[in-house]
Design an enzyme around this catalytic site. Sequence first.
Site, PDB file in Angstrom:
ATOM      1  N   ASN A 111       0.303   5.693   0.469  1.00 25.15           N
ATOM      2  CA  ASN A 111      -0.521   6.724   0.728  1.00 25.15           C
ATOM      3  C   ASN A 111       0.266   8.028   0.639  1.00 25.15           C
ATOM      4  O   ASN A 111       0.867   8.079  -0.391  1.00 25.15           O
ATOM      5  CB  ASN A 111      -1.322   6.521   1.940  1.00 25.15           C
ATOM      6  CG  ASN A 111      -0.501   6.236   3.353  1.00 25.15           C
ATOM      7  OD1 ASN A 111       0.204   5.290   3.502  1.00 25.15           O
ATOM      8  ND2 ASN A 111      -1.123   7.051   4.159  1.00 25.15           N
ATOM      9  N   ASP A 112       0.312   8.620   1.769  1.00 28.26           N
ATOM     10  CA  ASP A 112       0.770  10.078   1.559  1.00 28.26           C
ATOM     11  C   ASP A 112       2.125  10.211   1.028  1.00 28.26           C
ATOM     12  O   ASP A 112       2.902   9.633   1.495  1.00 28.26           O
ATOM     13  CB  ASP A 112       0.904  10.766   2.951  1.00 28.26           C
ATOM     14  CG  ASP A 112      -0.565  10.545   3.813  1.00 28.26           C
ATOM     15  OD1 ASP A 112      -1.572  10.148   3.370  1.00 28.26           O
ATOM     16  OD2 ASP A 112      -0.627  11.051   5.137  1.00 28.26           O
ATOM     17  N   ARG A 127       0.358  15.537  14.346  1.00 25.90           N
ATOM     18  CA  ARG A 127       1.380  14.622  13.479  1.00 25.90           C
ATOM     19  C   ARG A 127       1.430  15.721  12.090  1.00 25.90           C
ATOM     20  O   ARG A 127       0.967  16.707  11.957  1.00 25.90           O
ATOM     21  CB  ARG A 127       0.771  13.535  13.123  1.00 25.90           C
ATOM     22  CG  ARG A 127      -0.736  13.626  12.439  1.00 25.90           C
ATOM     23  CD  ARG A 127      -1.245  12.182  12.139  1.00 25.90           C
ATOM     24  NE  ARG A 127      -2.734  12.104  11.742  1.00 25.90           N
ATOM     25  CZ  ARG A 127      -3.611  11.954  12.307  1.00 25.90           C
ATOM     26  NH1 ARG A 127      -3.535  11.867  13.720  1.00 25.90           N
ATOM     27  NH2 ARG A 127      -5.003  11.932  11.704  1.00 25.90           N
ATOM     28  N   ASP A 128       2.520  14.995  11.385  1.00 24.84           N
ATOM     29  CA  ASP A 128       2.612  15.560   9.987  1.00 24.84           C
ATOM     30  C   ASP A 128       3.421  17.182  10.106  1.00 24.84           C
ATOM     31  O   ASP A 128       2.784  17.825   9.311  1.00 24.84           O
ATOM     32  CB  ASP A 128       1.234  15.665   9.039  1.00 24.84           C
ATOM     33  CG  ASP A 128       0.547  14.468   9.246  1.00 24.84           C
ATOM     34  OD1 ASP A 128       0.740  13.313   9.449  1.00 24.84           O
ATOM     35  OD2 ASP A 128      -0.828  14.643   9.057  1.00 24.84           O
ATOM     36  N   TYR A 168       5.063   7.992  10.528  1.00 29.76           N
ATOM     37  CA  TYR A 168       4.029   8.784   9.657  1.00 29.76           C
ATOM     38  C   TYR A 168       4.476   9.736   9.000  1.00 29.76           C
ATOM     39  O   TYR A 168       5.804  10.218   8.731  1.00 29.76           O
ATOM     40  CB  TYR A 168       2.929   9.086  10.814  1.00 29.76           C
ATOM     41  CG  TYR A 168       1.919   8.051  11.103  1.00 29.76           C
ATOM     42  CD1 TYR A 168       2.259   6.879  10.604  1.00 29.76           C
ATOM     43  CD2 TYR A 168       0.796   8.383  11.628  1.00 29.76           C
ATOM     44  CE1 TYR A 168       1.190   5.669  10.972  1.00 29.76           C
ATOM     45  CE2 TYR A 168      -0.196   7.341  11.970  1.00 29.76           C
ATOM     46  CZ  TYR A 168       0.042   6.085  11.642  1.00 29.76           C
ATOM     47  OH  TYR A 168      -1.020   5.046  11.824  1.00 29.76           O
ATOM     48  N   SER A 169       3.647  10.753   8.321  1.00 33.72           N
ATOM     49  CA  SER A 169       3.940  11.708   7.419  1.00 33.72           C
ATOM     50  C   SER A 169       4.955  12.942   8.007  1.00 33.72           C
ATOM     51  O   SER A 169       4.991  13.266   9.241  1.00 33.72           O
ATOM     52  CB  SER A 169       2.710  12.272   6.920  1.00 33.72           C
ATOM     53  OG  SER A 169       2.283  11.417   6.026  1.00 33.72           O
ATOM     54  N   LEU A 185       0.740  -1.128  -0.047  1.00 29.21           N
ATOM     55  CA  LEU A 185       0.041   0.094  -0.093  1.00 29.21           C
ATOM     56  C   LEU A 185       0.814   1.374  -0.149  1.00 29.21           C
ATOM     57  O   LEU A 185       1.918   1.245   0.584  1.00 29.21           O
ATOM     58  CB  LEU A 185      -1.050  -0.120   1.257  1.00 29.21           C
ATOM     59  CG  LEU A 185      -1.837   1.105   1.408  1.00 29.21           C
ATOM     60  CD1 LEU A 185      -3.115   0.874   2.112  1.00 29.21           C
ATOM     61  CD2 LEU A 185      -0.933   2.182   2.498  1.00 29.21           C
ATOM     62  N   GLN A 197       4.327   7.286   2.338  1.00 27.57           N
ATOM     63  CA  GLN A 197       3.979   6.190   3.144  1.00 27.57           C
ATOM     64  C   GLN A 197       3.808   4.964   2.564  1.00 27.57           C
ATOM     65  O   GLN A 197       3.185   5.044   1.414  1.00 27.57           O
ATOM     66  CB  GLN A 197       2.556   6.724   3.818  1.00 27.57           C
ATOM     67  CG  GLN A 197       2.822   7.818   4.758  1.00 27.57           C
ATOM     68  CD  GLN A 197       3.321   7.636   6.037  1.00 27.57           C
ATOM     69  OE1 GLN A 197       2.534   7.208   6.906  1.00 27.57           O
ATOM     70  NE2 GLN A 197       4.563   8.017   6.173  1.00 27.57           N
TER      71      GLN A 197
END
Length: 479
Positions: free
Chosen positions: A28-29, A148-149, A88-89, A26, A45
């Site tokens: 994603n971001d 986050r991010d 994470y991002s 998978l 990600q």
Amino acid sequence: MPDLSALDVIVDSWRQTFHLCPPHGLINDPNGLIFWQGAYHVFYQWNPSGCDHQNKHWAHVRSTDLLHWEWLPFALAPDRPYDAQGCYSGCAMDVDGQLFLMYTGNVRDAVGGRSSYQCLARSRDGVRFEKLGPVIDGAPEGYTGHFRDPKVWREGQAWYAVIGAQRDDLAGTVVLAKSADLVAWQLIGELIEPAPFSYMVECPDLFRLDERAVLICCQQTAEVCADGIRRADTAGYLVGEVDLAAARLAHTGFRPLDRGFDFYAPQTLLDASGRRLLIGWMGLPTQPETPTVASGWTHCLTMPRELTLKDGRLLQRPLRELARLRGEVIRMPDTALQAGATVSLPQVPGGVWELDVLIDAPAGADCADCADWVLHLFDSSEQSLRLVCEGSHGRLALIRNCPAAGQFDERKDCEIDTAVTRVQVFVDRSSVEIFVNDGAEVFTTRCYPASEPMPPRWVTTHPLRLRDLCLWPLQPQPR
């Protein structure tokens, strides 16, 4: 496409040709977008071991032209106590010639409670990364673990970061922080007031464009309705003036970036020539599984887009370098269509093509500025996708019927206050990106044809004229 010859790359008829997608698992971001030492770097990600939102790594590719990508070893893996449930991002920074990453380490306890840590990593060669650990240790007072991010930039002698956050009262906002050395951070305040029903704002990105401040972010909302809770995940932007000392953005309101079905978590970078470029994730946090999960991979990134401002609105135009992928042009003569007419466009074999057309309504017509028409795309016996201009009602809509993806007669639309005069379409096996009026509106969506679609066709309700209509097959070429 990235060079994935050394990896276990899944072969699939729906696999994209000029979009970044994972070799397996998978995606994603997009993260850490940066032009560094003569090359574009894109991290994203990645779950290399499955198609669910678990085990998030940072995959890494680089390019010198934004068209041909070299696969590099993954940059980050969830292997420390402060990022055990996912890297994470975050973002990338050039610090005295070294490439730094700042990302969110995600940690879950035995009962599902969440903790977040803003962490640093460093590379001297742009390939191998050394983790330096958390620099913001947990969520600050007043905020939940949904913190986050980080997106970081340098201004003067200081570093600034925008971070997505959820208050203790479960309202979403964007926090501004400041640092002299990327290690010790001071929270200045909140840039925006929470929007109605917004429980989280994530993936923020603050930059200046044409002397205005632009904040890109993703609002997550949950509204209680008669039929239950209606959730929405919307990537959008705010334009205005920012006061970094006071942590305030005076803006004109939140506007969606994309009107399609599959667009989220965009991030931007500044290239060597000063262009502001954007890449997003062609997916959403909550949606049915894509049909490609059965083959062992899912999702992709959008193609890069160039951003400009006009009259306070953000325009997204296709990356100009994409023209290098064009094969021999197919030109159609200018065509005047009467009400109720249908014109079929040439079929482009291979399912990878670009369309560019200008649209005129006849002078003096009753609906000179509001022609009604339908552009049929990706139609087959299994599915349909059509762009519908309801000019007489001031609306533009994308309507999708794709049973293979669990999507039935879905509609996404927006208001239009001017005539539609130009449409650009990019089709890549299982995706469509539509740019209207030089990027004033954009529709991004995935589609999964099980057979060769019919040629695109235009159906009119009011008279109009199609001119300068060009079709190109798109074929990524070897270096």
